[in-house]
Design a protein around this motif. Structure first.
Motif, PDB file in Angstrom:
ATOM      1  N   ARG A 130       0.813  -1.217   0.000  1.00 24.69           N
ATOM      2  CA  ARG A 130       0.000   0.000   0.000  1.00 24.69           C
ATOM      3  C   ARG A 130       0.848   1.269   0.000  1.00 24.69           C
ATOM      4  NH1 ARG A 130      -2.415  -4.180   1.728  1.00 24.69           N
ATOM      5  NH2 ARG A 130      -4.676  -4.451   1.692  1.00 24.69           N
ATOM      6  N   GLY A 131       2.145   1.104  -0.172  1.00 20.23           N
ATOM      7  CA  GLY A 131       3.020   2.267  -0.275  1.00 20.23           C
ATOM      8  C   GLY A 131       3.477   2.831   1.052  1.00 20.23           C
ATOM      9  N   CYS A 132       3.391   2.049   2.123  1.00 19.51           N
ATOM     10  CA  CYS A 132       3.836   2.513   3.447  1.00 19.51           C
ATOM     11  C   CYS A 132       5.244   1.973   3.719  1.00 19.51           C
ATOM     12  CB  CYS A 132       2.855   2.058   4.528  1.00 19.51           C
ATOM     13  SG  CYS A 132       1.168   2.633   4.276  1.00 19.51           S
ATOM     14  N   TRP A 133       6.200   2.383   2.887  1.00 16.56           N
ATOM     15  CA  TRP A 133       7.534   1.802   2.949  1.00 16.56           C
ATOM     16  C   TRP A 133       8.268   2.133   4.242  1.00 16.56           C
ATOM     17  CZ3 TRP A 133       5.830   4.349  -1.556  1.00 16.56           C
ATOM     18  CH2 TRP A 133       5.584   3.504  -2.649  1.00 16.56           C
ATOM     19  N   THR A 134       8.117   3.365   4.721  1.00 13.95           N
ATOM     20  CA  THR A 134       8.822   3.758   5.940  1.00 13.95           C
ATOM     21  C   THR A 134       8.351   2.933   7.127  1.00 13.95           C
ATOM     22  OG1 THR A 134       9.037   6.004   5.051  1.00 13.95           O
ATOM     23  CG2 THR A 134       9.425   5.709   7.410  1.00 13.95           C
ATOM     24  N   ASP A 135       7.044   2.745   7.225  1.00 17.92           N
ATOM     25  CA  ASP A 135       6.500   1.934   8.323  1.00 17.92           C
ATOM     26  C   ASP A 135       6.955   0.485   8.203  1.00 17.92           C
ATOM     27  OD1 ASP A 135       5.184   4.142   9.330  1.00 17.92           O
ATOM     28  OD2 ASP A 135       3.286   3.677   8.341  1.00 17.92           O
ATOM     29  N   ALA A 136       6.982  -0.029   6.983  1.00 14.43           N
ATOM     30  CA  ALA A 136       7.437  -1.411   6.777  1.00 14.43           C
ATOM     31  C   ALA A 136       8.901  -1.553   7.167  1.00 14.43           C
ATOM     32  CB  ALA A 136       7.229  -1.823   5.326  1.00 14.43           C
ATOM     33  N   ALA A 137       9.726  -0.582   6.770  1.00 18.40           N
ATOM     34  CA  ALA A 137      11.150  -0.631   7.107  1.00 18.40           C
ATOM     35  C   ALA A 137      11.362  -0.551   8.613  1.00 18.40           C
ATOM     36  CB  ALA A 137      11.886   0.514   6.405  1.00 18.40           C
ATOM     37  N   ALA A 138      10.519   0.212   9.303  1.00 18.11           N
ATOM     38  CA  ALA A 138      10.657   0.354  10.752  1.00 18.11           C
ATOM     39  C   ALA A 138      10.461  -0.978  11.468  1.00 18.11           C
ATOM     40  CB  ALA A 138       9.658   1.386  11.272  1.00 18.11           C
ATOM     41  N   LEU A 139       9.641  -1.864  10.902  1.00 17.56           N
ATOM     42  CA  LEU A 139       9.436  -3.174  11.520  1.00 17.56           C
ATOM     43  C   LEU A 139      10.715  -4.004  11.514  1.00 17.56           C
ATOM     44  CD1 LEU A 139       5.944  -4.210  10.063  1.00 17.56           C
ATOM     45  CD2 LEU A 139       6.457  -3.216  12.306  1.00 17.56           C
ATOM     46  N   LEU A 140      11.609  -3.711  10.577  1.00 17.08           N
ATOM     47  CA  LEU A 140      12.850  -4.474  10.466  1.00 17.08           C
ATOM     48  C   LEU A 140      13.991  -3.893  11.280  1.00 17.08           C
ATOM     49  CD1 LEU A 140      12.611  -5.154   6.657  1.00 17.08           C
ATOM     50  CD2 LEU A 140      12.807  -6.940   8.391  1.00 17.08           C
ATOM     51  N   THR A 141      13.860  -2.640  11.687  1.00 18.98           N
ATOM     52  CA  THR A 141      14.964  -1.965  12.375  1.00 18.98           C
ATOM     53  C   THR A 141      15.474  -2.732  13.590  1.00 18.98           C
ATOM     54  OG1 THR A 141      14.183   0.188  11.587  1.00 18.98           O
ATOM     55  CG2 THR A 141      15.679   0.186  13.477  1.00 18.98           C
ATOM     56  N   PRO A 142      14.612  -3.294  14.447  1.00 20.81           N
ATOM     57  CA  PRO A 142      15.143  -4.037  15.605  1.00 20.81           C
ATOM     58  C   PRO A 142      15.957  -5.272  15.235  1.00 20.81           C
ATOM     59  CG  PRO A 142      12.810  -3.512  15.899  1.00 20.81           C
ATOM     60  CD  PRO A 142      13.140  -3.211  14.476  1.00 20.81           C
ATOM     61  N   HIS A 143      15.796  -5.767  14.014  1.00 21.55           N
ATOM     62  CA  HIS A 143      16.479  -6.997  13.606  1.00 21.55           C
ATOM     63  C   HIS A 143      17.822  -6.731  12.920  1.00 21.55           C
ATOM     64  CE1 HIS A 143      12.817  -9.373  14.399  1.00 21.55           C
ATOM     65  NE2 HIS A 143      12.187  -8.317  13.938  1.00 21.55           N
ATOM     66  N   VAL A 144      18.030  -5.482  12.488  1.00 17.89           N
ATOM     67  CA  VAL A 144      19.205  -5.187  11.668  1.00 17.89           C
ATOM     68  C   VAL A 144      20.496  -5.345  12.441  1.00 17.89           C
ATOM     69  CG1 VAL A 144      20.399  -3.325  10.441  1.00 17.89           C
ATOM     70  CG2 VAL A 144      17.960  -3.728  10.036  1.00 17.89           C
ATOM     71  N   GLY A 145      20.524  -4.997  13.710  1.00 20.59           N
ATOM     72  CA  GLY A 145      21.756  -5.055  14.479  1.00 20.59           C
ATOM     73  C   GLY A 145      22.066  -6.407  15.076  1.00 20.59           C
ATOM     74  N   LYS A 146      21.204  -7.377  14.883  1.00 11.83           N
ATOM     75  CA  LYS A 146      21.416  -8.688  15.489  1.00 11.83           C
ATOM     76  C   LYS A 146      22.356  -9.541  14.640  1.00 11.83           C
ATOM     77  CE  LYS A 146      16.896  -8.795  17.766  1.00 11.83           C
ATOM     78  NZ  LYS A 146      15.602  -9.507  17.879  1.00 11.83           N
ATOM     79  N   ALA A 147      23.064 -10.432  15.292  1.00 12.93           N
ATOM     80  CA  ALA A 147      23.989 -11.321  14.584  1.00 12.93           C
ATOM     81  C   ALA A 147      23.236 -12.165  13.568  1.00 12.93           C
ATOM     82  CB  ALA A 147      24.699 -12.221  15.585  1.00 12.93           C
ATOM     83  N   GLY A 148      23.827 -12.279  12.399  1.00 14.25           N
ATOM     84  CA  GLY A 148      23.228 -13.114  11.364  1.00 14.25           C
ATOM     85  C   GLY A 148      22.016 -12.503  10.690  1.00 14.25           C
ATOM     86  N   GLN A 149      21.796 -11.187  10.889  1.00 16.94           N
ATOM     87  CA  GLN A 149      20.608 -10.548  10.327  1.00 16.94           C
ATOM     88  C   GLN A 149      20.942  -9.612   9.160  1.00 16.94           C
ATOM     89  OE1 GLN A 149      17.335 -11.140  10.981  1.00 16.94           O
ATOM     90  NE2 GLN A 149      18.146 -12.860  12.152  1.00 16.94           N
ATOM     91  N   ALA A 150      21.956  -9.979   8.386  1.00 15.15           N
ATOM     92  CA  ALA A 150      22.288  -9.166   7.208  1.00 15.15           C
ATOM     93  C   ALA A 150      21.117  -9.107   6.241  1.00 15.15           C
ATOM     94  CB  ALA A 150      23.517  -9.746   6.514  1.00 15.15           C
ATOM     95  N   ALA A 151      20.337 -10.190   6.160  1.00 18.78           N
ATOM     96  CA  ALA A 151      19.193 -10.207   5.248  1.00 18.78           C
ATOM     97  C   ALA A 151      18.169  -9.151   5.637  1.00 18.78           C
ATOM     98  CB  ALA A 151      18.543 -11.588   5.242  1.00 18.78           C
ATOM     99  N   ALA A 152      17.982  -8.932   6.944  1.00 17.98           N
ATOM    100  CA  ALA A 152      17.054  -7.903   7.393  1.00 17.98           C
ATOM    101  C   ALA A 152      17.531  -6.519   6.965  1.00 17.98           C
ATOM    102  CB  ALA A 152      16.885  -7.961   8.909  1.00 17.98           C
ATOM    103  N   ALA A 153      18.842  -6.295   7.019  1.00 16.48           N
ATOM    104  CA  ALA A 153      19.396  -5.003   6.609  1.00 16.48           C
ATOM    105  C   ALA A 153      19.184  -4.774   5.122  1.00 16.48           C
ATOM    106  CB  ALA A 153      20.880  -4.937   6.952  1.00 16.48           C
ATOM    107  N   VAL A 154      19.360  -5.813   4.326  1.00 15.57           N
ATOM    108  CA  VAL A 154      19.145  -5.680   2.881  1.00 15.57           C
ATOM    109  C   VAL A 154      17.665  -5.450   2.588  1.00 15.57           C
ATOM    110  CG1 VAL A 154      19.261  -6.873   0.663  1.00 15.57           C
ATOM    111  CG2 VAL A 154      21.179  -7.006   2.238  1.00 15.57           C
ATOM    112  N   GLN A 155      16.788  -6.177   3.265  1.00 14.09           N
ATOM    113  CA  GLN A 155      15.359  -6.011   3.030  1.00 14.09           C
ATOM    114  C   GLN A 155      14.909  -4.600   3.407  1.00 14.09           C
ATOM    115  OE1 GLN A 155      12.821  -8.745   5.097  1.00 14.09           O
ATOM    116  NE2 GLN A 155      10.964  -8.005   4.093  1.00 14.09           N
ATOM    117  N   ARG A 156      15.399  -4.104   4.531  1.00 15.26           N
ATOM    118  CA  ARG A 156      15.068  -2.738   4.937  1.00 15.26           C
ATOM    119  C   ARG A 156      15.540  -1.746   3.876  1.00 15.26           C
ATOM    120  NH1 ARG A 156      17.785   1.176   8.000  1.00 15.26           N
ATOM    121  NH2 ARG A 156      16.373   2.595   9.138  1.00 15.26           N
TER     122      ARG A 156
END
Length: 273
Positions: free
Chosen positions: A28-54
């Motif tokens: 629906r075009g709410c990219w910022t909100d969608a990216a915010a859901l991934l922010t807590p996962h980006v800094g975790k070990a093994g979560q490079a995929a979350a950083a790319v998805q964000r």
């Protein structure tokens, strides 16, 4: 790459609650909100995929709205920094190429050389069986078609992307490859083939609920349909375009005003959607 035309996200999320939530927002075009859901996962070990998805979510926002460039650049630098292996680095390079492509094709800044270099780097890093490879082929096709004006080079890239999307079950990417192959067919005067491809792209997007991609698909199909169907399709595309607040921004010129009939149809330019 997972099951979409961008890195790290499933088409509808499958059984993963996080991915389902991301898909509902993204579609629906709410990219910022969608990216915010991934922010807590980006800094975790093994979560490079979350950083790319964000990153991919924020890059897609740039392409659809021509806004958010600095946020996308920041997310991209994080994705590059946390990459653990060649597949992670290749996926991040693929996003850098797409961001540079978007800036160039939308007239923000000429980054064509950077787009080519980044996509070439991604090609060197990604294994032949990587799930990111079909997306990379598609984006190299975009660069060939829209930056190099070389449709003869874009077609085989789109075909490789199409075959790879089928092999990986990447339904949303298929909607992109159907659409861009159809545009090349229309350019060559193959109206019936173009109509089939545009119609299939639209069907997939409607089935998936990819609302932000539906107006471009309707407008594209209108280019291959006779009147009065073409006018009806453009009117529906215009309705959705306004409903979504005028995104994608580049569709405005195609929808307003309605073009006069011409004896030889030609495809409307489309940056990616």
């Amino acid at each position: 790459m997972a099951d979409t035309a961008m890195s790290g996200a499933g088409s509808t999320g499958g059984d993963d609650p996080l991915q389902r939530a991301i898909w509902r927002l993204r579609s629906r075009g709410c990219w910022t909100d969608a990216a915010a859901l991934l922010t807590p996962h980006v800094g975790k070990a093994g979560q490079a995929a979350a950083a790319v998805q964000r990153t991919a979510l924020l890059v897609e926002r740039c392409l659809f709205t021509a806004q958010g460039w600095s946020e996308a650049e920041d997310a991209l630098r994080v994705a590059e920094a946390v990459a653990q292996d060649d597949d992670d680095r290749g996926a991040a390079a693929c996003e850098r190429g797409q961001l540079a492509y978007a800036a160039t094709v939308l007239g923000v800044r000429d980054r064509a050389d950077e787009a080519r270099s980044a996509l070439g780097r991604a090609a060197a890093l990604l294994s032949p069986g990587s799930r990111t490879r079909p997306l990379l082929d598609f984006r190299r096709g975009l660069v060939a078609e829209h930056l190099a004006d070389a449709p003869q080079s874009a077609r085989p890239a789109y075909r490789r992307a199409h075959a790879g999307a089928e092999a990986h079950g990447d339904t949303l990417l298929l909607s992109f490859t159907f659409r861009h192959l159809a545009a090349l067919a229309l350019r060559d005067g193959e109206v019936a083939e173009a109509r089939k491809g545009f119609a299939e792209s639209l069907r997939i997007r409607e089935d998936l609920g990819f609302l932000i991609g539906t107006a471009p698909a309707l407008a594209a199909l209108a280019e291959a349909e006779p009147e009065p169907e073409a006018t009806r399709l453009r009117a529906e595309a215009r309705r959705l375009f306004h409903l979504l607040g005028g995104i994608p921004t580049w569709l405005a010129d195609q929808l307003h005003p309605a073009p006069a009939p011409s004896p030889a149809p030609s495809p409307a330019p489309s940056p990616a959607a």
